[in-house]
Design a protein around this motif. Structure first.
Motif, mmCIF file in Angstrom:
data_model
loop_
_atom_site.group_PDB
_atom_site.id
_atom_site.type_symbol
_atom_site.label_atom_id
_atom_site.label_comp_id
_atom_site.label_asym_id
_atom_site.label_seq_id
_atom_site.Cartn_x
_atom_site.Cartn_y
_atom_site.Cartn_z
ATOM 1 N N ARG A 200 19.328 22.962 54.883
ATOM 2 C CA ARG A 200 18.962 21.928 53.899
ATOM 3 C C ARG A 200 18.506 22.573 52.597
ATOM 4 N NH1 ARG A 200 18.661 16.591 51.930
ATOM 5 N NH2 ARG A 200 16.740 16.403 50.743
ATOM 6 N N LEU A 201 17.647 23.593 52.720
ATOM 7 C CA LEU A 201 17.104 24.245 51.526
ATOM 8 C C LEU A 201 18.219 24.890 50.708
ATOM 9 C CD1 LEU A 201 14.469 24.897 50.068
ATOM 10 C CD2 LEU A 201 14.326 26.999 51.417
ATOM 11 N N LYS A 202 19.109 25.605 51.385
ATOM 12 C CA LYS A 202 20.209 26.266 50.675
ATOM 13 C C LYS A 202 21.129 25.245 50.018
ATOM 14 C CE LYS A 202 20.284 30.394 53.584
ATOM 15 N NZ LYS A 202 21.061 31.166 54.577
ATOM 16 N N TRP A 203 21.343 24.114 50.696
ATOM 17 C CA TRP A 203 22.235 23.080 50.168
ATOM 18 C C TRP A 203 21.669 22.445 48.895
ATOM 19 C CZ3 TRP A 203 21.831 17.603 49.917
ATOM 20 C CH2 TRP A 203 23.035 16.951 49.628
ATOM 21 N N VAL A 204 20.336 22.217 48.860
ATOM 22 C CA VAL A 204 19.704 21.637 47.669
ATOM 23 C C VAL A 204 19.915 22.548 46.467
ATOM 24 C CG1 VAL A 204 17.509 21.023 46.600
ATOM 25 C CG2 VAL A 204 17.997 20.282 48.934
ATOM 26 N N PHE A 205 19.722 23.847 46.644
ATOM 27 C CA PHE A 205 19.915 24.785 45.534
ATOM 28 C C PHE A 205 21.399 24.926 45.184
ATOM 29 C CE2 PHE A 205 15.631 26.288 46.654
ATOM 30 C CZ PHE A 205 15.065 26.351 45.391
ATOM 31 N N LYS A 206 22.254 24.838 46.198
ATOM 32 C CA LYS A 206 23.687 24.993 45.973
ATOM 33 C C LYS A 206 24.222 23.905 45.053
ATOM 34 C CE LYS A 206 28.031 25.709 48.465
ATOM 35 N NZ LYS A 206 28.680 25.750 49.804
ATOM 36 N N ARG A 207 23.600 22.738 45.066
ATOM 37 C CA ARG A 207 24.044 21.641 44.194
ATOM 38 C C ARG A 207 23.927 22.016 42.713
ATOM 39 N NH1 ARG A 207 24.539 16.492 46.141
ATOM 40 N NH2 ARG A 207 23.653 15.580 44.253
ATOM 41 N N PHE A 208 23.107 23.001 42.409
ATOM 42 C CA PHE A 208 22.932 23.464 41.026
ATOM 43 C C PHE A 208 23.654 24.786 40.771
ATOM 44 C CE2 PHE A 208 19.431 20.679 41.971
ATOM 45 C CZ PHE A 208 19.258 19.951 40.820
ATOM 46 N N GLY A 209 24.407 25.249 41.759
ATOM 47 C CA GLY A 209 25.069 26.540 41.627
ATOM 48 C C GLY A 209 24.120 27.686 41.854
ATOM 49 N N ALA A 210 22.909 27.380 42.381
ATOM 50 C CA ALA A 210 21.900 28.403 42.623
ATOM 51 C C ALA A 210 22.001 28.895 44.063
ATOM 52 C CB ALA A 210 20.506 27.855 42.349
ATOM 53 N N GLU A 211 21.419 30.063 44.301
ATOM 54 C CA GLU A 211 21.512 30.669 45.628
ATOM 55 C C GLU A 211 20.190 31.330 45.972
ATOM 56 O OE1 GLU A 211 24.036 34.198 47.919
ATOM 57 O OE2 GLU A 211 24.367 33.759 45.789
ATOM 58 N N LEU A 212 19.728 31.094 47.188
ATOM 59 C CA LEU A 212 18.522 31.764 47.669
ATOM 60 C C LEU A 212 18.855 33.211 47.977
ATOM 61 C CD1 LEU A 212 16.867 29.135 50.038
ATOM 62 C CD2 LEU A 212 15.918 30.050 47.934
ATOM 63 N N ALA A 213 18.182 34.123 47.280
ATOM 64 C CA ALA A 213 18.439 35.548 47.480
ATOM 65 C C ALA A 213 17.398 36.187 48.380
ATOM 66 C CB ALA A 213 18.459 36.263 46.127
ATOM 67 N N ALA A 214 16.317 35.469 48.662
ATOM 68 C CA ALA A 214 15.255 36.002 49.512
ATOM 69 C C ALA A 214 14.535 34.839 50.178
ATOM 70 C CB ALA A 214 14.273 36.836 48.673
ATOM 71 N N ASN A 215 13.847 35.150 51.257
ATOM 72 C CA ASN A 215 13.100 34.134 51.991
ATOM 73 C C ASN A 215 11.871 33.716 51.193
ATOM 74 O OD1 ASN A 215 12.023 32.450 53.906
ATOM 75 N ND2 ASN A 215 11.344 34.096 55.267
ATOM 76 N N ILE A 216 11.700 32.416 50.952
ATOM 77 C CA ILE A 216 10.540 31.939 50.184
ATOM 78 C C ILE A 216 9.462 31.369 51.100
ATOM 79 C CG2 ILE A 216 11.950 31.467 48.152
ATOM 80 C CD1 ILE A 216 11.842 28.501 48.837
ATOM 81 N N GLY A 217 9.640 31.547 52.402
ATOM 82 C CA GLY A 217 8.622 31.082 53.328
ATOM 83 C C GLY A 217 8.861 29.648 53.757
ATOM 84 N N PRO A 218 7.919 29.075 54.511
ATOM 85 C CA PRO A 218 8.088 27.704 55.001
ATOM 86 C C PRO A 218 8.087 26.686 53.873
ATOM 87 C CG PRO A 218 5.877 28.518 55.475
ATOM 88 C CD PRO A 218 6.657 29.689 54.970
ATOM 89 N N VAL A 219 8.933 25.666 54.031
ATOM 90 C CA VAL A 219 9.040 24.591 53.040
ATOM 91 C C VAL A 219 8.947 23.260 53.788
ATOM 92 C CG1 VAL A 219 10.511 23.506 51.308
ATOM 93 C CG2 VAL A 219 10.502 26.003 51.556
ATOM 94 N N ASN A 220 8.065 22.369 53.324
ATOM 95 C CA ASN A 220 7.876 21.076 53.987
ATOM 96 C C ASN A 220 8.673 19.943 53.351
ATOM 97 O OD1 ASN A 220 6.133 22.292 55.765
ATOM 98 N ND2 ASN A 220 4.268 21.622 54.722
ATOM 99 N N PHE A 221 9.146 20.154 52.122
ATOM 100 C CA PHE A 221 9.933 19.128 51.449
ATOM 101 C C PHE A 221 10.839 19.800 50.447
ATOM 102 C CE2 PHE A 221 10.538 16.314 47.761
ATOM 103 C CZ PHE A 221 11.171 15.236 48.377
ATOM 104 N N ALA A 222 12.094 19.355 50.378
ATOM 105 C CA ALA A 222 13.056 19.912 49.427
ATOM 106 C C ALA A 222 14.034 18.827 49.025
ATOM 107 C CB ALA A 222 13.801 21.099 50.034
ATOM 108 N N ALA A 223 14.156 18.578 47.737
ATOM 109 C CA ALA A 223 15.077 17.551 47.257
ATOM 110 C C ALA A 223 15.422 17.786 45.804
ATOM 111 C CB ALA A 223 14.458 16.168 47.423
ATOM 112 N N GLU A 224 16.558 17.237 45.389
ATOM 113 C CA GLU A 224 16.909 17.175 43.963
ATOM 114 C C GLU A 224 16.160 16.012 43.358
ATOM 115 O OE1 GLU A 224 20.776 16.327 41.075
ATOM 116 O OE2 GLU A 224 21.052 16.741 43.205
ATOM 117 N N CYS A 225 15.611 16.211 42.168
ATOM 118 C CA CYS A 225 14.774 15.166 41.582
ATOM 119 C C CYS A 225 14.823 15.263 40.059
ATOM 120 C CB CYS A 225 13.341 15.330 42.085
ATOM 121 S SG CYS A 225 12.319 13.852 41.928
#
Length: 260
Positions: free
Chosen positions: A134-159
């Motif tokens: 889910r986290l990677k998909w949210v960033f992918k919508r902007f052409g962005a990519e997770l290059a490192a682990n940012i730790g636990p995430v409780n909420f992620a959305a485009e807004c």
């Protein structure tokens, strides 16, 4: 002494009685003739200068012209000083307006972040961890990519942030939830402090926009924005390719299989 040095020094003073010059002239036939011709020319020139009579009234005209030039110089200095003062005042005014504009822009951005958090305060209570897909998909919508682990995430959305869409995250913190906004196009020249009521944090500038990191009062968020910026490869074009715009409070619908 050679002939070249003799003639160079004699041209400076044809009647110089220097012992080296006198000795060279006595033993060099060519330089002796050169010295005689040079002294003759010097004597004729001095005679002409002595006989020259300046035109009547020339001295007075020179003095009058000097006074006019002095007065003109004073007027020019006064004009330059006045012009410089005007330019300085204009520059100070423009700088003040520019700085005020920047300050207002920074304040507006910081207040917008607080307003967004307060408007969507229900996301602060999210406790279900977000999957990596889910986290990677949210960033992918902007052409962005997770290059490192940012730790636990409780909420992620485009807004919608202010004028453009961005990524809204909620991370667990020591004092409570930490809100993170990835805001493309929101350019800042330096970090902006965010401090209002129960919240504190900062807005960190990036090449493509800025990242807001805001937690509860007492939460250690310093440096977290820079670490998050380094952990995500964000395209320089920002939201150039995004066509769908969400309203404040609207998030992505059900997650499709691609985000799992």
């Amino acid at each position: 002494m050679d002939c070249l040095e003799f003639r160079r020094r004699l041209l400076i003073d044809p009647f110089c009685k220097d012992e080296d010059l006198t000795d060279h002239e006595a033993h060099c036939h060519d330089c002796a003739g050169f010295a005689r011709d040079l002294r003759a020319q010097e004597m004729r020139m001095r005679a002409v200068l002595r006989e020259a009579v300046p035109p009547e009234g020339l001295a007075e005209r020179v003095q009058l012209a000097a006074r006019f030039e002095q007065n003109a110089s004073v007027r020019r200095r006064w004009w330059y000083a006045a012009a410089a003062s005007v330019l300085m005042m204009v520059g100070v005014s423009m700088l003040s307006i520019w700085n005020t504009s920047l300050e207002r822009s920074d304040i507006a951005l910081a207040q917008s972040v607080i307003n967004h958090i307060e408007d969507e305060a229900h996301h602060l209570r999210e406790a279900q961890p977000v999957s990596d897909g889910r986290l990677k998909w949210v960033f992918k919508r902007f052409g962005a990519e997770l290059a490192a682990n940012i730790g636990p995430v409780n909420f992620a959305a485009e807004c919608l942030m202010r004028k453009k869409n961005g990524v809204h995250l909620v991370l667990p913190g020591e004092k409570g939830p930490i809100t993170v906004f990835f805001m493309p196009g929101e350019l800042a020249t330096s970090p902006i402090a965010v401090n209002a009521g129960r919240f504190q944090g900062e807005i960190v500038p990036t090449d493509w926009g800025s990242i807001a990191v805001v937690g509860e009062q007492g939460e250690a968020v310093s440096g977290k924005g820079e670490r998050l910026a380094a952990a995500v490869r964000w395209p320089a074009s920002g939201l150039a390719g995004r066509s769908n715009v969400l309203g404040r409070g609207q998030t992505l619908g059900p997650v499709v299989a691609a985000e799992q």
